[in-house]
Design an enzyme around this catalytic site. Structure first.
Site, PDB file in Angstrom:
ATOM      1  CE  LYS A  34       7.473 -17.632 -36.289  1.00  0.00           C
ATOM      2  NZ  LYS A  34       6.759 -16.578 -35.541  1.00  0.00           N
ATOM      3  CD  GLU A  63      19.946 -23.365 -24.749  1.00  0.00           C
ATOM      4  OE1 GLU A  63      19.539 -23.692 -23.619  1.00  0.00           O
ATOM      5  OE2 GLU A  63      20.973 -23.856 -25.264  1.00  0.00           O
ATOM      6  CB  CYS A  71      12.788 -20.587 -19.683  1.00  0.00           C
ATOM      7  SG  CYS A  71      14.136 -19.403 -19.608  1.00  0.00           S
ATOM      8  CD  GLU A 123       8.151 -24.628 -19.580  1.00  0.00           C
ATOM      9  OE1 GLU A 123       7.855 -24.930 -20.746  1.00  0.00           O
ATOM     10  OE2 GLU A 123       9.130 -23.908 -19.285  1.00  0.00           O
TER      11      GLU A 123
HETATM   12  P1  NAD Z   1       6.926 -22.085 -28.861  1.00  0.00           P
HETATM   13  O1  NAD Z   1       7.802 -23.269 -29.002  1.00  0.00           O
HETATM   14  O2  NAD Z   1       5.461 -22.260 -28.992  1.00  0.00           O
HETATM   15  O3  NAD Z   1       7.346 -20.987 -29.936  1.00  0.00           O
HETATM   16  C1  NAD Z   1       8.683 -20.540 -30.041  1.00  0.00           C
HETATM   17  C2  NAD Z   1       8.904 -19.970 -31.429  1.00  0.00           C
HETATM   18  O4  NAD Z   1       8.840 -21.034 -32.388  1.00  0.00           O
HETATM   19  C3  NAD Z   1       7.865 -18.951 -31.872  1.00  0.00           C
HETATM   20  O5  NAD Z   1       8.494 -17.915 -32.581  1.00  0.00           O
HETATM   21  C4  NAD Z   1       6.967 -19.769 -32.768  1.00  0.00           C
HETATM   22  O6  NAD Z   1       6.273 -18.988 -33.697  1.00  0.00           O
HETATM   23  C5  NAD Z   1       7.967 -20.674 -33.442  1.00  0.00           C
HETATM   24  N1  NAD Z   1       7.396 -21.901 -34.012  1.00  0.00           N
HETATM   25  C6  NAD Z   1       6.218 -22.508 -33.716  1.00  0.00           C
HETATM   26  N2  NAD Z   1       6.064 -23.623 -34.449  1.00  0.00           N
HETATM   27  C7  NAD Z   1       7.149 -23.740 -35.235  1.00  0.00           C
HETATM   28  C8  NAD Z   1       7.577 -24.689 -36.194  1.00  0.00           C
HETATM   29  N3  NAD Z   1       6.846 -25.761 -36.470  1.00  0.00           N
HETATM   30  N4  NAD Z   1       8.780 -24.507 -36.794  1.00  0.00           N
HETATM   31  C9  NAD Z   1       9.562 -23.446 -36.484  1.00  0.00           C
HETATM   32  N5  NAD Z   1       9.200 -22.501 -35.576  1.00  0.00           N
HETATM   33  C10 NAD Z   1       8.014 -22.646 -34.957  1.00  0.00           C
HETATM   34  O7  NAD Z   1       7.300 -21.413 -27.450  1.00  0.00           O
HETATM   35  P2  NAD Z   1       6.663 -20.138 -26.754  1.00  0.00           P
HETATM   36  O8  NAD Z   1       5.303 -20.476 -26.240  1.00  0.00           O
HETATM   37  O9  NAD Z   1       6.821 -18.939 -27.606  1.00  0.00           O
HETATM   38  O10 NAD Z   1       7.660 -19.927 -25.509  1.00  0.00           O
HETATM   39  C11 NAD Z   1       7.534 -20.577 -24.284  1.00  0.00           C
HETATM   40  C12 NAD Z   1       8.546 -21.689 -24.162  1.00  0.00           C
HETATM   41  O11 NAD Z   1       9.860 -21.177 -24.333  1.00  0.00           O
HETATM   42  C13 NAD Z   1       8.538 -22.317 -22.782  1.00  0.00           C
HETATM   43  O12 NAD Z   1       8.662 -23.710 -22.911  1.00  0.00           O
HETATM   44  C14 NAD Z   1       9.786 -21.734 -22.137  1.00  0.00           C
HETATM   45  O13 NAD Z   1      10.325 -22.508 -21.094  1.00  0.00           O
HETATM   46  C15 NAD Z   1      10.705 -21.637 -23.288  1.00  0.00           C
HETATM   47  N6  NAD Z   1      11.774 -20.675 -23.014  1.00  0.00           N
HETATM   48  C16 NAD Z   1      13.048 -21.130 -22.871  1.00  0.00           C
HETATM   49  C17 NAD Z   1      14.074 -20.230 -22.591  1.00  0.00           C
HETATM   50  C18 NAD Z   1      15.503 -20.686 -22.458  1.00  0.00           C
HETATM   51  O14 NAD Z   1      16.389 -19.845 -22.550  1.00  0.00           O
HETATM   52  N7  NAD Z   1      15.762 -21.962 -22.260  1.00  0.00           N
HETATM   53  C19 NAD Z   1      13.786 -18.865 -22.454  1.00  0.00           C
HETATM   54  C20 NAD Z   1      12.467 -18.443 -22.601  1.00  0.00           C
HETATM   55  C21 NAD Z   1      11.468 -19.352 -22.897  1.00  0.00           C
END
Ligand code: NAD
Length: 485
Positions: A174, A249, A283, A384
């Site tokens: 997803k 992560e 990230c 962040e």
């Molecule tokens: P997000 O948490 O908003 O979304 C991540 C994913 O989760 C998306 O596919 C989203 O559709 C899905 N999602 C949303 N609500 C959900 C729910 N209730 N249940 C299940 N899935 C759900 O994050 P984002 O805005 O897409 O990404 C940015 C974040 O990701 C930042 O905090 C960044 O630091 C982090 N990030 C971490 C890493 C790492 O490797 N540690 C790498 C890249 C990004």
């Protein structure tokens, strides 16, 4: 505009409701880049069922045969690198150079796990008795769910998918709704490379509905999530409730410590690259600079010079070095944090403004921003931002720098700029982070090395990337064989 459908059981199909959503180019919102199905839990269930049906045959193949599919996919991706990089830039906004590097990373990841397929196996262990064989087998888990963020729309799906598939699992992905195109293109490439139908499925749509189904469905054996702490914490609880394997992560508040002995030109270059590169939407981006007071003013001047040299604009345009924020929500969030920082006593030493002249009028463009006078309790020092905003915290000495660096509840990447080898090594010992960079940018990872955070950046259960990535996607079975009789 490209119109995509879900990829379930090897077939392309829309959402049952017929509803779709569209993505605009963040550099020019007049351009619609892609259209996707607004799926819900029903489509997610179909994909899980398709994966469950495809799993036994895929698991019965050898890892070497599976690796061949990945190696082929790597070649196919590489042949389409320029086209995919351009699409990535249009949808997510990063510069073409950054997007090209990311697509290349995906090619390399598939190549790496294709080669690794020759080494995936168990271990033989000496038995206490003669004529006894004691060994382990590595087995796939079944259906694995992957939930990915928008900021590395091809690299992150690739670094989860490749180890999942080579291990013999069937996958439902997803992708984040801000940038699903690369996941759809991965499905095409893997199908062309010979991946059997149903082994890889992609469903777009609402996070709560599609992602929630992956988290709660009993047929999903394990789930690997990358995204925000808020969503990660919720998904982790859903997985814990049914005791499913979890790899979560999340974000960071990555510090770069600049010591008084550092080459300040180098420090400014590293911080500008890691803080403003990728529009700060990494990230591992540097978001806190913890600098010794004696050089704070001098360092800040040099960093401002670097920020001034950044060319903000449409990432497809040659010469542009920083693209837009991915969408209005993230864009607005960046300015909210700048206001919060000002209200808490910080000073905008550079930037802080929207850029909307001429060609920039229709995009989410802003100046790279430097905030000084930041102290550890301020929100800008702890939370962040996920944009091109760097907070500078001045400290008395090395020990205080480490205490400040460790004084947050996340720990992903951390860097230090110094010529003092002893302090650099002590930093690597004492810093609470999953990745430590010495005289290097806090961003940028070797795909062959383990990656993951500590504290609230990760569940810290399994590492991603490198050969160890296989651990999450396999279970170990121990076999005792007695041939003495
Ligand atoms: P997000 O948490 O908003 O979304 C991540 C994913 O989760 C998306 O596919 C989203 O559709 C899905 N999602 C949303 N609500 C959900 C729910 N209730 N249940 C299940 N899935 C759900 O994050 P984002 O805005 O897409 O990404 C940015 C974040 O990701 C930042 O905090 C960044 O630091 C982090 N990030 C971490 C890493 C790492 O490797 N540690 C790498 C890249 C990004």
């Amino acid at each position: 505009m490209r119109s995509y459908q879900n990829f379930i059981g090897g077939e392309w199909g829309g959402a049952k409701s017929g509803k779709t959503f569209q993505n605009q180019n963040p550099a020019d919102t007049r351009e619609v880049v892609g259209e996707y199905p607004s799926s819900g839990s029903e489509e997610a269930r179909q994909a899980i069922d398709a994966a469950a049906a495809a799993f036994p045959a895929w698991a019965a193949t050898t890892s070497v045969a599976r690796g061949r599919v990945l190696s082929k996919a790597s070649q196919l991706l590489e042949a389409r690198k320029a086209e995919l990089a351009e699409l990535l830039t249009r949808e997510e906004g990063k510069t073409l150079a950054e997007a090209t590097g990311e697509v290349q990373r995906a090619c390399d990841i598939f190549r790496f796990f294709g080669g690794l397929s020759y080494t995936i196996g168990g271990q033989t262990i000496p038995h206490d008795l003669p004529q006894n064989l004691l060994f382990t087998r590595r087995e796939p888990l079944g259906v694995v769910g992957l939930i990915t963020p928008w900021n590395f729309p091809i690299a992150i799906p690739a670094w989860k998918l490749a180890p999942a598939l080579v291990s013999g699992n069937a996958v439902v992905l997803k992708p984040a709704s801000q940038a699903p195109a690369m996941s759809m293109e991965l499905a095409k490439v893997l199908a062309e490379a010979g991946l059997p139908k149903g082994v890889f499925n992609v469903v777009t749509g609402d996070g709560r509905a599609v992602g929630g189904e992956l988290a709660t469905n009993a047929n999903v054996a394990a789930l690997s999530f990358t995204g925000s702490l808020k969503v990660g914490a919720q998904v982790y609880q859903q997985l814990a409730q049914r005791m499913a394997r979890a790899q979560m992560e999340m974000g960071g508040k990555n510090p770069t410590i600049v010591l008084a002995d550092a080459d300040l030109d180098l420090a400014a270059r590293l911080v500008a690259t890691a803080g403003f590169g990728l529009t700060g939407q990494a990230c591992t981006a540097t978001s806190r600079v913890i600098v010794e007071k004696s050089v704070a003013a001098q360092f800040t001047e040099k960093l401002i010079e670097k920020a001034k040299a950044i060319v903000v604009g449409n990432g497809l345009k040659q010469g542009v070095t920083m693209g837009p924020a991915v969408n209005e929500q993230e864009f607005k969030g960046n300015f909210d944090y700048i206001d919060i920082a000002k209200n808490e006593g910080g000073t905008v030493a550079y930037g802080g403004a929207r850029l909307s002249d001429g060609e920039l009028a229709h995009g989410f463009f802003m100046q790279p921003t430097i905030i000084t006078g930041v102290t550890p309790p301020m929100r800008i020092a702890r939370e962040e931002v996920f944009g091109p905003v760097i907070a500078i915290i001045a400290v008395e000495n090395f020990d205080e720098a480490i205490a400040v660096a460790n004084g947050v509840d996340v720990g992903l990447s951390a860097s230090i700029v110094t010529r003092d080898l002893k302090k650099a090594m002590l930093y690597s010992e004492r810093i609470q982070a999953g990745v430590v960079k010495i005289n290097q940018i806090s961003t940028g990872l070797a795909l062959q090395a383990p990656f993951g955070g500590v504290k609230k950046s990760s569940t810290d259960s399994f590492k991603e990337q490198g050969a160890g990535a296989i651990d999450f996607y396999t279970r170990i079975k121990t076999v005792y064989l007695d041939y003495s009789a």
